[in-house]
Write a protein that holds these residues in place. Structure first.
Motif, PDB file in Angstrom:
ATOM      1  N   ASN A  72      -8.401   8.105 -32.776  1.00 56.95           N
ATOM      2  CA  ASN A  72      -9.545   8.783 -32.170  1.00 56.95           C
ATOM      3  C   ASN A  72      -9.990   8.069 -30.893  1.00 56.95           C
ATOM      4  N   LEU A  73      -9.527   8.571 -29.746  1.00 57.88           N
ATOM      5  CA  LEU A  73     -10.004   8.095 -28.449  1.00 57.88           C
ATOM      6  C   LEU A  73     -10.907   9.154 -27.818  1.00 57.88           C
ATOM      7  N   SER A  74     -11.506   9.987 -28.650  1.00 54.86           N
ATOM      8  CA  SER A  74     -12.351  11.065 -28.141  1.00 54.86           C
ATOM      9  C   SER A  74     -13.809  10.628 -28.081  1.00 54.86           C
ATOM     10  N   GLN A  75     -14.440  10.445 -29.218  1.00 63.12           N
ATOM     11  CA  GLN A  75     -15.867  10.119 -29.227  1.00 63.12           C
ATOM     12  C   GLN A  75     -16.097   8.697 -28.753  1.00 63.12           C
ATOM     13  N   GLY A  76     -17.195   8.501 -28.028  1.00 64.32           N
ATOM     14  CA  GLY A  76     -17.429   7.226 -27.343  1.00 64.32           C
ATOM     15  C   GLY A  76     -18.125   6.185 -28.187  1.00 64.32           C
ATOM     16  N   PHE A  77     -17.406   5.603 -29.117  1.00 64.90           N
ATOM     17  CA  PHE A  77     -17.972   4.488 -29.871  1.00 64.90           C
ATOM     18  C   PHE A  77     -16.891   3.444 -30.114  1.00 64.90           C
ATOM     19  N   PRO A  78     -17.271   2.157 -30.176  1.00 61.30           N
ATOM     20  CA  PRO A  78     -16.287   1.097 -30.423  1.00 61.30           C
ATOM     21  C   PRO A  78     -15.769   1.132 -31.847  1.00 61.30           C
TER      22      PRO A  78
ATOM     23  N   ASP B 195     -11.727  24.072 -15.208  1.00 62.02           N
ATOM     24  CA  ASP B 195     -10.654  23.329 -15.868  1.00 62.02           C
ATOM     25  C   ASP B 195      -9.680  22.790 -14.821  1.00 62.02           C
ATOM     26  N   ASP B 196      -9.765  21.474 -14.572  1.00 64.35           N
ATOM     27  CA  ASP B 196      -8.852  20.809 -13.636  1.00 64.35           C
ATOM     28  C   ASP B 196      -7.682  20.159 -14.368  1.00 64.35           C
ATOM     29  N   ARG B 197      -7.493  20.521 -15.649  1.00 61.25           N
ATOM     30  CA  ARG B 197      -6.424  19.947 -16.473  1.00 61.25           C
ATOM     31  C   ARG B 197      -6.572  18.424 -16.567  1.00 61.25           C
ATOM     32  N   VAL B 198      -7.801  18.020 -16.954  1.00 57.67           N
ATOM     33  CA  VAL B 198      -8.145  16.604 -17.079  1.00 57.67           C
ATOM     34  C   VAL B 198      -8.727  16.367 -18.466  1.00 57.67           C
ATOM     35  N   VAL B 199      -8.343  15.240 -19.089  1.00 54.28           N
ATOM     36  CA  VAL B 199      -8.901  14.855 -20.380  1.00 54.28           C
ATOM     37  C   VAL B 199      -9.493  13.448 -20.280  1.00 54.28           C
ATOM     38  N   ARG B 200     -10.402  13.154 -21.232  1.00 52.57           N
ATOM     39  CA  ARG B 200     -11.103  11.868 -21.244  1.00 52.57           C
ATOM     40  C   ARG B 200     -10.676  11.048 -22.458  1.00 52.57           C
ATOM     41  N   PHE B 201     -10.259   9.806 -22.182  1.00 60.17           N
ATOM     42  CA  PHE B 201      -9.964   8.834 -23.231  1.00 60.17           C
ATOM     43  C   PHE B 201     -11.108   7.822 -23.315  1.00 60.17           C
ATOM     44  N   CYS B 202     -11.445   7.379 -24.521  1.00 59.86           N
ATOM     45  CA  CYS B 202     -12.371   6.262 -24.702  1.00 59.86           C
ATOM     46  C   CYS B 202     -11.558   5.004 -24.986  1.00 59.86           C
ATOM     47  N   PHE B 203     -11.772   3.948 -24.170  1.00 62.75           N
ATOM     48  CA  PHE B 203     -11.020   2.706 -24.388  1.00 62.75           C
ATOM     49  C   PHE B 203     -11.889   1.589 -24.975  1.00 62.75           C
ATOM     50  N   ALA B 204     -13.031   1.964 -25.575  1.00 68.17           N
ATOM     51  CA  ALA B 204     -13.865   0.966 -26.256  1.00 68.17           C
ATOM     52  C   ALA B 204     -13.293   0.707 -27.650  1.00 68.17           C
ATOM     53  N   LYS B 205     -12.066   0.195 -27.665  1.00 65.06           N
ATOM     54  CA  LYS B 205     -11.328   0.022 -28.908  1.00 65.06           C
ATOM     55  C   LYS B 205     -10.644  -1.337 -28.931  1.00 65.06           C
ATOM     56  N   GLN B 206     -10.235  -1.747 -30.115  1.00 69.50           N
ATOM     57  CA  GLN B 206      -9.440  -2.963 -30.245  1.00 69.50           C
ATOM     58  C   GLN B 206      -8.089  -2.776 -29.548  1.00 69.50           C
ATOM     59  N   GLU B 207      -7.508  -3.883 -29.114  1.00 70.19           N
ATOM     60  CA  GLU B 207      -6.209  -3.792 -28.445  1.00 70.19           C
ATOM     61  C   GLU B 207      -5.151  -3.180 -29.349  1.00 70.19           C
ATOM     62  N   THR B 208      -5.233  -3.445 -30.642  1.00 69.79           N
ATOM     63  CA  THR B 208      -4.249  -2.855 -31.551  1.00 69.79           C
ATOM     64  C   THR B 208      -4.361  -1.328 -31.552  1.00 69.79           C
ATOM     65  N   THR B 209      -5.576  -0.826 -31.476  1.00 67.62           N
ATOM     66  CA  THR B 209      -5.780   0.625 -31.415  1.00 67.62           C
ATOM     67  C   THR B 209      -5.228   1.182 -30.118  1.00 67.62           C
ATOM     68  N   LEU B 210      -5.536   0.513 -29.002  1.00 67.26           N
ATOM     69  CA  LEU B 210      -5.073   0.989 -27.697  1.00 67.26           C
ATOM     70  C   LEU B 210      -3.554   0.905 -27.589  1.00 67.26           C
ATOM     71  N   ALA B 211      -2.962  -0.144 -28.163  1.00 64.24           N
ATOM     72  CA  ALA B 211      -1.506  -0.278 -28.113  1.00 64.24           C
ATOM     73  C   ALA B 211      -0.834   0.827 -28.931  1.00 64.24           C
ATOM     74  N   ALA B 212      -1.391   1.126 -30.109  1.00 59.39           N
ATOM     75  CA  ALA B 212      -0.818   2.185 -30.938  1.00 59.39           C
ATOM     76  C   ALA B 212      -0.947   3.537 -30.242  1.00 59.39           C
ATOM     77  N   ALA B 213      -2.100   3.774 -29.591  1.00 55.12           N
ATOM     78  CA  ALA B 213      -2.271   5.016 -28.844  1.00 55.12           C
ATOM     79  C   ALA B 213      -1.307   5.078 -27.673  1.00 55.12           C
ATOM     80  N   GLY B 214      -1.171   3.956 -26.972  1.00 55.95           N
ATOM     81  CA  GLY B 214      -0.250   3.919 -25.835  1.00 55.95           C
ATOM     82  C   GLY B 214       1.182   4.250 -26.224  1.00 55.95           C
ATOM     83  N   GLU B 215       1.597   3.731 -27.361  1.00 51.70           N
ATOM     84  CA  GLU B 215       2.965   4.018 -27.822  1.00 51.70           C
ATOM     85  C   GLU B 215       3.167   5.511 -28.037  1.00 51.70           C
ATOM     86  N   ARG B 216       2.170   6.161 -28.617  1.00 50.65           N
ATOM     87  CA  ARG B 216       2.268   7.610 -28.847  1.00 50.65           C
ATOM     88  C   ARG B 216       2.199   8.378 -27.527  1.00 50.65           C
ATOM     89  N   LEU B 217       1.343   7.951 -26.624  1.00 48.24           N
ATOM     90  CA  LEU B 217       1.163   8.680 -25.375  1.00 48.24           C
ATOM     91  C   LEU B 217       2.388   8.564 -24.468  1.00 48.24           C
TER      92      LEU B 217
END
Length: 385
Positions: free
Chosen positions: A34-40, A360-382
């Protein structure tokens, strides 16, 4: 399910469940990151919890003053003076609120009447317009245009009418990450000079600015400060979004009207958490270090997206990163966000939901207020998309 026989004439017939709730539920249902809602997804400093627990154990558990605990209001006044050179009176010019959203709603309810117009900048955070319309006002939309998302002050001037009661600004800006500069504040001062237009400044990400950029609060600009209510959030600053504690500062005459509504829609905010935050604020490094903390996360997340087909947009502040996906899909952004969640396993927010006309400019928002492990796992999928 119980059905009512009462006829309902909705004040907000166009409002449904917020996109943040929708995407977070979809993420949970699909097992997506979940990189949608803005919470750590990480804990706050244990020292904050310990300070709050001390207050509880000391018996500080009853109603605080309506405007907030004096200790916290004094700590806020000291912080604002140190950062912005403006001394607000803790007794008459600072009110502790149940989060920034309540502060914003209360400010609008206190000053906007039926038939009044309020200028907002879109992409616009989703709580502003419903608050305006609930009290009978009309939202007027200025544009922060892709890809720079900077105000066009000539356009804003053209939108001002005799019915303009308020302008709401948001810097650092959610969802775009853009930041107003000194030139923007000068233009805003010129625009509102010799008018009765109020300013409501949403500055909840005030401590999250990057690359040496300095957040310029309306509190630091004497001419603008005199007509402004400035809102901030301890939830964003100290990673405690679930505590729902924020504050608003403003001239005594404005604050007097704000409190007339505040005392009846919230009255006050829980005592021990206020005292815990006041104690925690004694070390300024705890908020002054936030920019470097989140810049490291921003840079780490951007590094994770190298090699992906996303086009990253500039991010000067907040903990949100916008990205174009034109190289991946031609789907509208809402459909793309749903596809991302279900098929790629990463939940995002489509930016069109921040536009009243669905631009709609074909833009999405990611929240990066996450642990590095979360961001790394998301990065691998993306990177696999």
């Amino acid at each position: 399910m119980l059905k009512t026989s009462v006829a309902i004439d909705s004040k907000l017939p166009w409002v449904g469940t917020t996109i943040f709730t929708v995407m977070s539920k979809l993420a949970a249902d699909c097992g997506a990151i979940n990189l949608s809602q803005g919470f750590p997804d990480f804990q706050a400093d244990p020292a904050l919890f310990e300070a709050t627990l001390r207050a509880m154990r000391q018996g500080r558990n009853q109603y605080p003053p309506m405007a907030g605990m004096p200790e916290l209001r004094t700590a806020i006044a000291d912080k604002v003076e140190a950062l912005y050179g403006a001394r607000y009176d803790a007794e008459q010019e600072i009110t502790v609120t149940a989060g920034a959203t309540q502060a914003i709603f209360t400010a609008i309810a206190a000053f906007v009447r039926g038939g009044d117009e309020v200028i907002v900048f879109e992409p616009v955070y989703d709580s502003y317009v419903p608050a305006i319309e609930t009290v009978g006002g009309t939202a007027v939309y200025a544009q922060l245009k892709f890809p720079a998302y900077k105000p066009d002050w000539n356009q804003v001037r053209s939108l001002v009418t005799p019915r303009t009661r308020m302008i709401i600004i948001n810097s650092p800006h959610n969802p775009t990450g853009s930041v107003l500069d000194a030139g923007d504040l000068a233009a805003l001062a010129d625009l509102t000079r010799d008018t009765d237009i109020l300013l409501l400044s949403d500055e909840v990400y005030e401590h999250i600015v990057f690359d040496g950029v300095r957040h310029i609060s309306l509190a630091s600009h004497p001419e603008l400060a005199a007509r402004s209510l400035v809102v901030s959030s301890f939830g964003k600053t100290y990673h405690i979004t679930g505590w729902k504690i924020g504050y608003v500062i403003g001239a005594a005459e404005l604050m007097s009207e704000f409190r007339k509504v505040h005392q009846f829609n919230v009255f006050t905010v829980n005592t021990p958490c206020q005292l815990g935050i006041a104690d925690y604020m004694r070390l300024p490094s705890r908020h002054l270090g936030l920019a470097a903390f989140y810049q490291q996360k921003r840079d780490y997340f951007r590094e994770q997206l190298k090699g992906s087909r996303f086009e990253l947009l500039p991010c000067c502040g907040t903990y949100f990163q916008l990205a174009r996906y034109a190289g991946i899909s031609e789907l509208p952004d809402l459909e793309f966000a749903r596809w991302m969640t279900r098929e790629a396993g990463v939940a995002v927010i489509p930016v069109s939901v921040f536009h009243h006309d669905g631009c709609d400019d074909r833009v999405v928002r990611f929240c990066f207020a996450k642990q590095e492990t979360t961001l790394a796992a998301a990065g691998e999928r993306l990177r696999r998309i």
